[in-house]
Write a protein that holds these residues in place. Structure first.
Motif, PDB file in Angstrom:
ATOM      1  N   GLY A   8      39.788  40.905  35.452  1.00  0.00           N
ATOM      2  CA  GLY A   8      40.376  40.391  34.229  1.00  0.00           C
ATOM      3  C   GLY A   8      41.347  41.380  33.611  1.00  0.00           C
ATOM      4  O   GLY A   8      41.460  42.527  34.057  1.00  0.00           O
ATOM      5  N   GLY A   9      42.056  40.911  32.600  1.00  0.00           N
ATOM      6  CA  GLY A   9      43.001  41.784  31.926  1.00  0.00           C
ATOM      7  C   GLY A   9      43.938  41.005  31.049  1.00  0.00           C
ATOM      8  O   GLY A   9      43.719  39.820  30.773  1.00  0.00           O
ATOM      9  N   LEU A  10      44.990  41.679  30.614  1.00  0.00           N
ATOM     10  CA  LEU A  10      46.010  41.076  29.761  1.00  0.00           C
ATOM     11  C   LEU A  10      47.234  40.754  30.603  1.00  0.00           C
ATOM     12  O   LEU A  10      47.732  41.609  31.347  1.00  0.00           O
ATOM     13  CB  LEU A  10      46.381  42.042  28.640  1.00  0.00           C
ATOM     14  N   GLY A 106      27.031  36.346  36.670  1.00  0.00           N
ATOM     15  CA  GLY A 106      27.622  37.651  36.477  1.00  0.00           C
ATOM     16  C   GLY A 106      27.809  37.935  34.996  1.00  0.00           C
ATOM     17  O   GLY A 106      27.578  37.077  34.140  1.00  0.00           O
ATOM     18  N   GLN A 107      28.294  39.126  34.684  1.00  0.00           N
ATOM     19  CA  GLN A 107      28.389  39.574  33.296  1.00  0.00           C
ATOM     20  C   GLN A 107      29.668  39.109  32.609  1.00  0.00           C
ATOM     21  O   GLN A 107      29.764  39.195  31.398  1.00  0.00           O
ATOM     22  CB  GLN A 107      28.305  41.104  33.222  1.00  0.00           C
ATOM     23  N   GLY A 108      30.614  38.604  33.346  1.00  0.00           N
ATOM     24  CA  GLY A 108      31.857  38.113  32.758  1.00  0.00           C
ATOM     25  C   GLY A 108      32.966  39.141  32.804  1.00  0.00           C
ATOM     26  O   GLY A 108      32.732  40.349  32.708  1.00  0.00           O
ATOM     27  N   THR A 109      34.187  38.639  32.942  1.00  0.00           N
ATOM     28  CA  THR A 109      35.378  39.476  32.893  1.00  0.00           C
ATOM     29  C   THR A 109      36.395  38.774  31.988  1.00  0.00           C
ATOM     30  O   THR A 109      36.590  37.572  32.086  1.00  0.00           O
ATOM     31  CB  THR A 109      35.946  39.739  34.300  1.00  0.00           C
ATOM     32  N   GLU A 110      37.003  39.540  31.110  1.00  0.00           N
ATOM     33  CA  GLU A 110      37.845  38.950  30.066  1.00  0.00           C
ATOM     34  C   GLU A 110      39.284  38.797  30.526  1.00  0.00           C
ATOM     35  O   GLU A 110      39.884  39.729  31.061  1.00  0.00           O
ATOM     36  CB  GLU A 110      37.790  39.805  28.803  1.00  0.00           C
ATOM     37  N   VAL A 111      39.828  37.623  30.298  1.00  0.00           N
ATOM     38  CA  VAL A 111      41.220  37.315  30.608  1.00  0.00           C
ATOM     39  C   VAL A 111      41.930  36.938  29.309  1.00  0.00           C
ATOM     40  O   VAL A 111      41.470  36.057  28.581  1.00  0.00           O
ATOM     41  CB  VAL A 111      41.320  36.155  31.612  1.00  0.00           C
ATOM     42  N   THR A 112      43.035  37.619  29.040  1.00  0.00           N
ATOM     43  CA  THR A 112      43.842  37.324  27.864  1.00  0.00           C
ATOM     44  C   THR A 112      45.260  37.026  28.301  1.00  0.00           C
ATOM     45  O   THR A 112      45.883  37.846  28.978  1.00  0.00           O
ATOM     46  CB  THR A 112      43.834  38.491  26.875  1.00  0.00           C
ATOM     47  N   VAL A 113      45.755  35.854  27.932  1.00  0.00           N
ATOM     48  CA  VAL A 113      47.105  35.434  28.292  1.00  0.00           C
ATOM     49  C   VAL A 113      47.932  35.366  27.013  1.00  0.00           C
ATOM     50  O   VAL A 113      47.639  34.581  26.109  1.00  0.00           O
ATOM     51  CB  VAL A 113      47.104  34.079  29.001  1.00  0.00           C
ATOM     52  N   SER A 114      48.959  36.191  26.954  1.00  0.00           N
ATOM     53  CA  SER A 114      49.811  36.219  25.772  1.00  0.00           C
ATOM     54  C   SER A 114      50.999  35.275  25.937  1.00  0.00           C
ATOM     55  O   SER A 114      51.494  35.070  27.047  1.00  0.00           O
ATOM     56  CB  SER A 114      50.318  37.638  25.525  1.00  0.00           C
TER      57      SER A 114
END
Length: 115
Positions: A8-10, A106-114
């Motif tokens: 995940g990520g930005l 799973g613990q989750g992974t954060e996705v941020t879409v700007s």
């Protein structure tokens, strides 16, 4: 079974990310594996699923943009996300359903879409 999600990520709208979900043991016999997501202030929603026979189903909101796959040799589930939109912003969770001991997340992974 332990599942470790990553990737995940930005990213800007229109961009791509590849999520991975590494399992602590073989996934080749699991009934199905799937990705879900939870946006801020919303409930968890289905994204994509792949069965042991490689039957795949996508949520309408991601169809044509996301691709789920599994590599049994690496004990890893993937989610390739293309043409990302701000509404794809969420924490993404992987899960697996075993034949004998139920579901694992799973613990989750954060996705941020700007935008």
């Amino acid at each position: 079974v332990q599942l470790q999600a990553s990737g995940g990520g930005l990213v800007q709208a229109g961009g791509s990310l590849r999520l991975s979900c590494a399992a602590s043991r073989s996934i080749s016999g699991d009934v199905l594996m799937a990705w879900y997501r939870q946006a801020p202030g919303k409930g968890r929603e289905f994204v994509a699923i792949i069965t042991v026979s490689s039957r795949i189903t996508y949520a309408d909101s991601v169809k044509g943009r996301f691709t789920i796959s599994r590599d049994n040799a690496k004990n890893t589930l993937y989610l390739q996300m293309n043409s990302l939109k701000p509404e794809d912003t969420a924490v993404y969770y992987c899960m697996t359903r075993t034949t004998d001991t139920g579901d694992y997340w799973g613990q989750g992974t954060e996705v941020t879409v700007s935008s």
